[in-house]
Design a protein around this motif. Structure first.
Motif, mmCIF file in Angstrom:
data_model
loop_
_atom_site.group_PDB
_atom_site.id
_atom_site.type_symbol
_atom_site.label_atom_id
_atom_site.label_comp_id
_atom_site.label_asym_id
_atom_site.label_seq_id
_atom_site.Cartn_x
_atom_site.Cartn_y
_atom_site.Cartn_z
ATOM 1 N N UNK A 1 0.845 -1.202 0.000
ATOM 2 C CA UNK A 1 0.000 0.000 0.000
ATOM 3 C C UNK A 1 0.875 1.246 0.000
ATOM 4 N N UNK A 2 0.615 2.160 -0.909
ATOM 5 C CA UNK A 2 1.345 3.421 -0.987
ATOM 6 C C UNK A 2 0.373 4.578 -0.788
ATOM 7 N N UNK A 3 0.817 5.588 -0.067
ATOM 8 C CA UNK A 3 -0.054 6.740 0.142
ATOM 9 C C UNK A 3 0.769 7.998 0.316
ATOM 10 N N UNK A 4 0.137 9.121 -0.002
ATOM 11 C CA UNK A 4 0.726 10.443 0.122
ATOM 12 C C UNK A 4 -0.014 11.183 1.228
ATOM 13 N N UNK A 5 0.721 11.657 2.227
ATOM 14 C CA UNK A 5 0.092 12.390 3.331
ATOM 15 C C UNK A 5 0.597 13.824 3.343
ATOM 16 N N UNK A 6 -0.342 14.768 3.389
ATOM 17 C CA UNK A 6 -0.016 16.188 3.420
ATOM 18 C C UNK A 6 0.263 16.596 4.859
ATOM 19 N N UNK A 7 1.440 17.163 5.077
ATOM 20 C CA UNK A 7 1.822 17.604 6.420
ATOM 21 C C UNK A 7 1.666 19.115 6.592
ATOM 22 N N UNK A 8 1.268 19.805 5.524
ATOM 23 C CA UNK A 8 1.067 21.253 5.589
ATOM 24 C C UNK A 8 2.108 22.013 4.790
ATOM 25 N N UNK A 9 1.695 23.094 4.125
ATOM 26 C CA UNK A 9 2.553 23.960 3.318
ATOM 27 C C UNK A 9 3.090 23.167 2.125
ATOM 28 N N UNK A 10 4.371 22.791 2.121
ATOM 29 C CA UNK A 10 4.883 21.879 1.088
ATOM 30 C C UNK A 10 5.566 20.684 1.742
ATOM 31 N N UNK A 11 5.138 20.314 2.912
ATOM 32 C CA UNK A 11 5.697 19.157 3.607
ATOM 33 C C UNK A 11 4.828 17.933 3.330
ATOM 34 N N UNK A 12 5.477 16.834 2.922
ATOM 35 C CA UNK A 12 4.764 15.625 2.523
ATOM 36 C C UNK A 12 5.430 14.388 3.096
#
Length: 233
Positions: A1-12
């Motif tokens: 399983x692969x996923x992209x999580x947004x941490x805010x601003x341009x942090x991923x």
């Protein structure tokens, strides 16, 4: 399983079957961040340039976790001098193979210096090809660039684009970028962190989906987007 999580601003945070990597982990001092720095344990950290809102917590995370930091060669040397043990210094056009897949360092139109004012080389974006086949373009801090038309000739599953304006391209140029890149999915970032980069992301998403075949997925800090199956769409 692969996923992209947004941490805010341009942090991923990108989780893959072979490990986790971070992009520009700016959390301390980030007014929209909802993630605790100590909860992040990446194998790799990719830093697009030396500005504090992108270099962020790279030093503390890398020193705590022994993560490999991949970045522009000059910024990499700066990090080495400050105790980061594992650094991969690259330059524009270069590629690097990791357990997650492949990454290419691509141009960004911006500036770059370290928080203490040292030269940090050129800024960059990233083009990842994960082992599952999913291809993700992180534009990071950039203006609209002719390079995007070249990237658009390659199949892109996801394009993560700044829309805030003032320091990067704004909504109109980001819409033009989508038309050049032709990704299956576009995800906006680098907006609404501070008043100077406040934007209406819903309005932008509507324009993109009205004028292109790209689907927009907006994420609030802390939310995730599944990358599974995108390469087969």
């Amino acid at each position: 399983m692969s996923r992209l999580r947004f941490l805010g601003h341009n942090a991923w945070e990108v989780q893959t079957e072979k490990g986790t990597f971070l992009i520009d982990p700016f959390l301390t001092g980030n007014p929209v961040a909802v993630t605790n720095v100590e909860s992040l344990s990446p194998e790799w950290i990719f830093v697009s340039h030396g500005h504090g809102d992108h270099l962020g917590d790279t030093l503390s995370i890398a020193c705590r976790t022994n993560a490999t930091v991949v970045t522009m060669v000059e910024l990499g040397e700066w990090l080495k001098k400050r105790g980061v043990a594992n650094v991969v210094g690259m330059n524009l056009g270069g590629e690097w193979e990791g357990a997650f897949g492949n990454v290419r360092m691509v141009p960004a139109l911006h500036s770059s210096s370290t928080p203490d004012g040292e030269y940090a080389g050129s800024p960059c974006g990233w083009l990842f090809t994960l082992l599952c086949g999913t291809r993700i373009y992180f534009a990071c801090d950039t203006a609209l660039s002719a390079e995007m038309a070249l990237l658009g000739k390659e199949p892109l599953d996801v394009a993560v684009l700044p829309i805030g304006g003032h320091y990067t391209m704004g909504p109109e140029e980001a819409l033009r970028a989508v038309k050049m890149l032709q990704p299956k999915v576009a995800i906006p970032c680098h907006y609404n962190t501070w008043p100077v980069i406040a934007q209406d992301d819903e309005k932008w998403a509507s324009a993109v989906e009205r004028e292109t075949t790209t689907r927009v997925h907006r994420l609030a800090p802390g939310e995730s987007f599944s990358l599974d199956g995108l390469a087969k769409m």
